[in-house]
Design an enzyme around this catalytic site. Structure first.
Site, PDB file in Angstrom:
ATOM      1  N   CYS A   1      -2.677   5.834   5.436  1.00 52.95           N
ATOM      2  CA  CYS A   1      -4.122   6.038   5.579  1.00 52.95           C
ATOM      3  C   CYS A   1      -4.489   6.324   7.036  1.00 52.95           C
ATOM      4  O   CYS A   1      -3.654   6.247   7.941  1.00 52.95           O
ATOM      5  CB  CYS A   1      -4.861   4.802   5.071  1.00 52.95           C
ATOM      6  SG  CYS A   1      -4.587   3.323   6.081  1.00 52.95           S
TER       7      CYS A   1
ATOM      8  N   ASP B   1       2.393   2.596   2.612  1.00 51.17           N
ATOM      9  CA  ASP B   1       2.447   3.242   3.924  1.00 51.17           C
ATOM     10  C   ASP B   1       3.803   3.002   4.585  1.00 51.17           C
ATOM     11  O   ASP B   1       4.432   1.962   4.371  1.00 51.17           O
ATOM     12  CB  ASP B   1       1.362   2.680   4.851  1.00 51.17           C
ATOM     13  CG  ASP B   1      -0.046   3.052   4.423  1.00 51.17           C
ATOM     14  OD1 ASP B   1      -0.196   3.788   3.432  1.00 51.17           O
ATOM     15  OD2 ASP B   1      -0.997   2.599   5.086  1.00 51.17           O
TER      16      ASP B   1
ATOM     17  N   CYS C   1       0.807  -1.225   0.000  1.00 49.88           N
ATOM     18  CA  CYS C   1       0.000   0.000   0.000  1.00 49.88           C
ATOM     19  C   CYS C   1       0.840   1.276   0.000  1.00 49.88           C
ATOM     20  O   CYS C   1       0.307   2.360  -0.192  1.00 49.88           O
ATOM     21  CB  CYS C   1      -0.950   0.001   1.188  1.00 49.88           C
ATOM     22  SG  CYS C   1      -0.127   0.032   2.796  1.00 49.88           S
TER      23      CYS C   1
ATOM     24  N   CYS D   1      -2.260  -2.436   8.601  1.00 48.80           N
ATOM     25  CA  CYS D   1      -1.832  -1.164   9.193  1.00 48.80           C
ATOM     26  C   CYS D   1      -1.407  -1.349  10.647  1.00 48.80           C
ATOM     27  O   CYS D   1      -0.399  -0.788  11.073  1.00 48.80           O
ATOM     28  CB  CYS D   1      -2.962  -0.140   9.115  1.00 48.80           C
ATOM     29  SG  CYS D   1      -3.503   0.230   7.434  1.00 48.80           S
TER      30      CYS D   1
END
Length: 122
Positions: free
Chosen positions: A58, A35, A33, A102
């Site tokens: 995010c 991140d 992603c 995450c």
């Protein structure tokens, strides 16, 4: 989709920043992603005295990093190493399945910072 705790930690993140003279640094990213999370820790008497984070990602990535920092302040290094993605997500009241990576990133950055500290201690 997100719990009130997730939204609160995303809109009002705690412990944002970087400890300039950190005892341990954990810098991780998620290639899927894009991140990234950087965790810096200050250790005193085998306990996490201070912790800061910088996350590019995010809302869930920011919220999990913020929650993790609140959870581990005052923990011993051994206790902090027991914190994992499920622990962090549970403290936030849950995360959508597609956002669980995450919370894993935050926990992984913490573990990396602790490993860095231990390596520096010899």
């Amino acid at each position: 989709m997100y719990t009130e705790k997730v939204i609160d930690h995303f809109t009002n993140p705690r412990n944002v920043g970087e400890i300039p003279d950190a005892d341990g640094i954990g810098d991780v990213g998620n290639a899927t992603c894009g991140d990234t999370t950087k965790i810096t820790i200050k250790v005193e008497d085998n306990r996490i005295k201070d912790i800061k984070f910088k996350t590019f990602g995010c809302g869930a990535a920011i919220a999990t990093s913020s929650m993790l920092t609140e959870m581990v302040i005052g923990m011993t290094l051994e206790e902090a190493l027991q914190v994992n993605d499920v622990t962090v997500a549970d403290m936030l009241g849950g995360l959508p399945e597609q956002k669980m990576h995450c919370s894993n990133m935050a926990a992984h950055a913490l573990h990396t910072a602790i490993e860095d500290y231990k390596k520096k201690q010899g």
